[in-house]
Design a protein around this motif. Structure first.
Motif, PDB file in Angstrom:
ATOM      1  N   ARG A   1       4.404   4.573  13.810  1.00 50.81           N
ATOM      2  CA  ARG A   1       2.961   4.871  13.836  1.00 50.81           C
ATOM      3  C   ARG A   1       2.535   5.614  12.575  1.00 50.81           C
ATOM      4  NH1 ARG A   1       3.058   6.677  20.199  1.00 50.81           N
ATOM      5  NH2 ARG A   1       2.588   4.610  21.093  1.00 50.81           N
ATOM      6  N   GLN A   2       3.368   6.538  12.095  1.00 50.52           N
ATOM      7  CA  GLN A   2       3.061   7.239  10.848  1.00 50.52           C
ATOM      8  C   GLN A   2       2.986   6.256   9.681  1.00 50.52           C
ATOM      9  OE1 GLN A   2       5.355  10.856  10.008  1.00 50.52           O
ATOM     10  NE2 GLN A   2       5.844  10.984  12.183  1.00 50.52           N
ATOM     11  N   TRP A   3       3.817   5.248   9.731  1.00 53.88           N
ATOM     12  CA  TRP A   3       3.810   4.226   8.681  1.00 53.88           C
ATOM     13  C   TRP A   3       2.663   3.230   8.863  1.00 53.88           C
ATOM     14  CZ3 TRP A   3       9.752   2.876   8.887  1.00 53.88           C
ATOM     15  CH2 TRP A   3      10.471   3.876   8.200  1.00 53.88           C
ATOM     16  N   GLN A   4       1.933   3.351   9.960  1.00 54.64           N
ATOM     17  CA  GLN A   4       0.791   2.481  10.269  1.00 54.64           C
ATOM     18  C   GLN A   4       1.205   1.015  10.366  1.00 54.64           C
ATOM     19  OE1 GLN A   4      -2.182   3.425   7.267  1.00 54.64           O
ATOM     20  NE2 GLN A   4      -2.576   5.441   8.138  1.00 54.64           N
ATOM     21  N   VAL A   5       2.354   0.803  10.989  1.00 50.45           N
ATOM     22  CA  VAL A   5       2.859  -0.554  11.211  1.00 50.45           C
ATOM     23  C   VAL A   5       2.378  -1.041  12.564  1.00 50.45           C
ATOM     24  CG1 VAL A   5       4.931  -1.958  11.538  1.00 50.45           C
ATOM     25  CG2 VAL A   5       4.896  -0.172   9.772  1.00 50.45           C
ATOM     26  N   ASP A   6       1.770  -2.216  12.581  1.00 53.14           N
ATOM     27  CA  ASP A   6       1.281  -2.756  13.846  1.00 53.14           C
ATOM     28  C   ASP A   6       1.687  -4.210  14.062  1.00 53.14           C
ATOM     29  OD1 ASP A   6      -0.299  -4.028  12.002  1.00 53.14           O
ATOM     30  OD2 ASP A   6      -2.187  -3.166  12.693  1.00 53.14           O
ATOM     31  N   SER A   7       2.629  -4.700  13.249  1.00 52.94           N
ATOM     32  CA  SER A   7       3.096  -6.077  13.419  1.00 52.94           C
ATOM     33  C   SER A   7       4.529  -6.182  12.914  1.00 52.94           C
ATOM     34  CB  SER A   7       2.196  -7.060  12.662  1.00 52.94           C
ATOM     35  OG  SER A   7       2.259  -6.803  11.261  1.00 52.94           O
ATOM     36  N   THR A   8       5.199  -7.248  13.325  1.00 53.32           N
ATOM     37  CA  THR A   8       6.571  -7.486  12.888  1.00 53.32           C
ATOM     38  C   THR A   8       6.707  -8.921  12.380  1.00 53.32           C
ATOM     39  OG1 THR A   8       7.162  -8.096  15.160  1.00 53.32           O
ATOM     40  CG2 THR A   8       7.586  -5.816  14.491  1.00 53.32           C
ATOM     41  N   PRO A   9       7.597  -9.153  11.419  1.00 50.10           N
ATOM     42  CA  PRO A   9       8.360  -8.136  10.701  1.00 50.10           C
ATOM     43  C   PRO A   9       7.509  -7.454   9.632  1.00 50.10           C
ATOM     44  CG  PRO A   9       8.865 -10.295   9.800  1.00 50.10           C
ATOM     45  CD  PRO A   9       7.932 -10.525  10.962  1.00 50.10           C
ATOM     46  N   THR A  10       7.746  -6.173   9.431  1.00 48.77           N
ATOM     47  CA  THR A  10       7.109  -5.402   8.363  1.00 48.77           C
ATOM     48  C   THR A  10       8.204  -4.631   7.641  1.00 48.77           C
ATOM     49  OG1 THR A  10       4.979  -5.154   9.494  1.00 48.77           O
ATOM     50  CG2 THR A  10       5.526  -3.502   7.830  1.00 48.77           C
ATOM     51  N   ILE A  11       8.038  -4.471   6.336  1.00 49.25           N
ATOM     52  CA  ILE A  11       9.009  -3.711   5.553  1.00 49.25           C
ATOM     53  C   ILE A  11       8.338  -2.484   4.955  1.00 49.25           C
ATOM     54  CG2 ILE A  11      10.423  -3.709   3.455  1.00 49.25           C
ATOM     55  CD1 ILE A  11      11.258  -6.513   4.045  1.00 49.25           C
ATOM     56  N   VAL A  12       9.008  -1.345   5.094  1.00 46.80           N
ATOM     57  CA  VAL A  12       8.591  -0.090   4.474  1.00 46.80           C
ATOM     58  C   VAL A  12       9.691   0.339   3.510  1.00 46.80           C
ATOM     59  CG1 VAL A  12       8.095   2.355   4.871  1.00 46.80           C
ATOM     60  CG2 VAL A  12       7.139   0.623   6.400  1.00 46.80           C
ATOM     61  N   VAL A  13       9.300   0.672   2.287  1.00 47.71           N
ATOM     62  CA  VAL A  13      10.262   1.054   1.257  1.00 47.71           C
ATOM     63  C   VAL A  13      10.218   2.556   1.028  1.00 47.71           C
ATOM     64  CG1 VAL A  13      10.949   0.771  -1.165  1.00 47.71           C
ATOM     65  CG2 VAL A  13      10.138  -1.199   0.147  1.00 47.71           C
ATOM     66  N   ASP A  14      11.341   3.203   1.313  1.00 51.22           N
ATOM     67  CA  ASP A  14      11.574   4.620   1.042  1.00 51.22           C
ATOM     68  C   ASP A  14      10.541   5.548   1.682  1.00 51.22           C
ATOM     69  OD1 ASP A  14      13.692   6.009  -0.076  1.00 51.22           O
ATOM     70  OD2 ASP A  14      12.533   6.632  -1.804  1.00 51.22           O
ATOM     71  N   GLY A  15       9.956   5.128   2.783  1.00 47.58           N
ATOM     72  CA  GLY A  15       8.962   5.959   3.451  1.00 47.58           C
ATOM     73  C   GLY A  15       7.686   6.139   2.670  1.00 47.58           C
ATOM     74  N   LYS A  16       7.489   5.334   1.605  1.00 47.83           N
ATOM     75  CA  LYS A  16       6.328   5.494   0.720  1.00 47.83           C
ATOM     76  C   LYS A  16       5.409   4.284   0.702  1.00 47.83           C
ATOM     77  CE  LYS A  16       8.542   8.562  -2.663  1.00 47.83           C
ATOM     78  NZ  LYS A  16       8.879   8.739  -4.108  1.00 47.83           N
ATOM     79  N   TYR A  17       6.006   3.103   0.779  1.00 44.65           N
ATOM     80  CA  TYR A  17       5.222   1.887   0.572  1.00 44.65           C
ATOM     81  C   TYR A  17       5.402   0.928   1.750  1.00 44.65           C
ATOM     82  CZ  TYR A  17       5.792   3.756  -4.140  1.00 44.65           C
ATOM     83  OH  TYR A  17       5.838   4.592  -5.226  1.00 44.65           O
TER      84      TYR A  17
ATOM     85  N   VAL B   1       0.854  -1.184   0.000  1.00 43.90           N
ATOM     86  CA  VAL B   1       0.000   0.000   0.000  1.00 43.90           C
ATOM     87  C   VAL B   1       0.893   1.237   0.000  1.00 43.90           C
ATOM     88  CG1 VAL B   1      -1.951  -1.095   1.160  1.00 43.90           C
ATOM     89  CG2 VAL B   1      -0.162   0.021   2.526  1.00 43.90           C
ATOM     90  N   THR B   2       0.382   2.301  -0.607  1.00 40.77           N
ATOM     91  CA  THR B   2       1.064   3.587  -0.552  1.00 40.77           C
ATOM     92  C   THR B   2       0.652   4.284   0.733  1.00 40.77           C
ATOM     93  OG1 THR B   2       1.113   3.768  -2.959  1.00 40.77           O
ATOM     94  CG2 THR B   2       1.416   5.801  -1.697  1.00 40.77           C
ATOM     95  N   LEU B   3       1.615   4.772   1.470  1.00 47.21           N
ATOM     96  CA  LEU B   3       1.326   5.403   2.753  1.00 47.21           C
ATOM     97  C   LEU B   3       0.629   6.749   2.563  1.00 47.21           C
ATOM     98  CD1 LEU B   3       4.697   4.513   4.475  1.00 47.21           C
ATOM     99  CD2 LEU B   3       2.470   3.499   4.934  1.00 47.21           C
ATOM    100  N   PRO B   4      -0.272   7.104   3.457  1.00 48.07           N
ATOM    101  CA  PRO B   4      -1.037   8.353   3.294  1.00 48.07           C
ATOM    102  C   PRO B   4      -0.175   9.603   3.376  1.00 48.07           C
ATOM    103  CG  PRO B   4      -1.472   7.353   5.434  1.00 48.07           C
ATOM    104  CD  PRO B   4      -0.711   6.341   4.633  1.00 48.07           C
ATOM    105  N   ALA B   5       0.940   9.528   4.111  1.00 51.05           N
ATOM    106  CA  ALA B   5       1.859  10.668   4.196  1.00 51.05           C
ATOM    107  C   ALA B   5       3.237  10.187   3.760  1.00 51.05           C
ATOM    108  CB  ALA B   5       1.907  11.228   5.612  1.00 51.05           C
ATOM    109  N   PRO B   6       3.450  10.067   2.439  1.00 50.00           N
ATOM    110  CA  PRO B   6       4.709   9.490   1.950  1.00 50.00           C
ATOM    111  C   PRO B   6       5.907  10.378   2.244  1.00 50.00           C
ATOM    112  CG  PRO B   6       3.430  10.378   0.138  1.00 50.00           C
ATOM    113  CD  PRO B   6       2.559  10.454   1.354  1.00 50.00           C
ATOM    114  N   ASN B   7       7.075   9.795   2.028  1.00 52.10           N
ATOM    115  CA  ASN B   7       8.361  10.472   2.220  1.00 52.10           C
ATOM    116  C   ASN B   7       8.694  10.737   3.687  1.00 52.10           C
ATOM    117  OD1 ASN B   7       8.915  10.610  -0.600  1.00 52.10           O
ATOM    118  ND2 ASN B   7       7.506  12.347  -0.745  1.00 52.10           N
ATOM    119  N   GLN B   8       8.052  10.000   4.595  1.00 52.22           N
ATOM    120  CA  GLN B   8       8.456  10.039   5.997  1.00 52.22           C
ATOM    121  C   GLN B   8       9.552   8.991   6.165  1.00 52.22           C
ATOM    122  OE1 GLN B   8       7.122  12.352   8.145  1.00 52.22           O
ATOM    123  NE2 GLN B   8       6.081  13.080   6.314  1.00 52.22           N
TER     124      GLN B   8
END
Length: 218
Positions: free
Chosen positions: A175-191, A41-48
């Motif tokens: 929290r900004q990335w809306q991560v609530d479990s592990t492991p989770t991967i976020v790519v470039d603060g966008k996805y 998913v694309t994060l609602p506030a990208p580039n964080q």
């Protein structure tokens, strides 16, 4: 007759050239192997982003208290080695509960001491394969001491105000990335990768997104 033959040859050659030009046209683009809303998913506030080093970043949110993170660790290391130049892999500890706070503090201390690379997998192995009772910060200090780290220095850094501040800042980002479990991967603060069926697929999606983001920058 010679003039007619030349015209005929010219006509045939022109036809062949036109046919070749037609067949050289690109075919339909291949569909993307992964789709928005399905595997990511694309994060609602990208580039964080976690850092501002200018590279595309692949961030694994994890905890040393998470057995699923232990299972993913070898795949994460393989992913790190497969990332192209211009992409960096980072770890981000998740203090989701009081029980996980010591693991987050341990990571910040290990990072400052420069021992994460050689102790990361070893800590997972000690806890989940060798069944060492590694739950408290004192238990973690004992583990790092066995790895040749000064125990008192480890505890000093882990309990420092700097470690506390880093933990709070990183938790805000998680929290900004809306991560609530592990492991989770976020790519470039966008996805944020989500909805995958296996951990292997999570690594594959991360590599694909990182390469796509790197290509977009170029």
């Amino acid at each position: 007759m010679k003039t007619f033959s030349r015209l005929r040859v010219l006509t045939l050659a022109t036809g062949l050239m036109l046919t070749a030009a037609c067949t050289a046209q690109p075919g339909p683009a291949k569909p993307a192997p992964y789709t928005e809303g399905s595997e990511y998913v694309t994060l609602p506030a990208p580039n964080q982003r976690l850092s501002d080093d200018g590279k595309v970043e692949v961030v694994e949110i994890f905890s040393y208290g998470c057995v699923h993170c232990a299972h993913f660790a070898p795949m994460a290391d393989k992913l790190r080695k497969e990332l192209p130049a211009g992409v960096t892999f980072k770890l981000l500890p998740a203090p989701f509960s009081a029980e996980w706070l010591p693991y987050a503090r341990a990571y910040y201390a290990a990072k400052q001491l420069g021992v994460v690379e050689r102790t990361h997998q070893a800590l997972f192995d000690a806890k989940f394969k060798q069944n060492y009772p590694i739950n408290s910060l004192d238990d973690l200090a004992d583990f790092y001491a066995r790895q040749g780290v000064d125990r008192a220095e480890f505890l000093r850094i882990a309990n420092s105000d700097a470690a506390t501040a880093a933990m709070k800042s990183d938790l805000d980002l998680i929290r900004q990335w809306q991560v609530d479990s592990t492991p989770t991967i976020v790519v470039d603060g966008k996805y944020r990768i989500t909805g995958v069926k296996t951990q292997e697929e999570m690594a594959d999606v991360a590599l694909w997104l990182a390469k796509r983001e790197l290509a977009a920058r170029k």
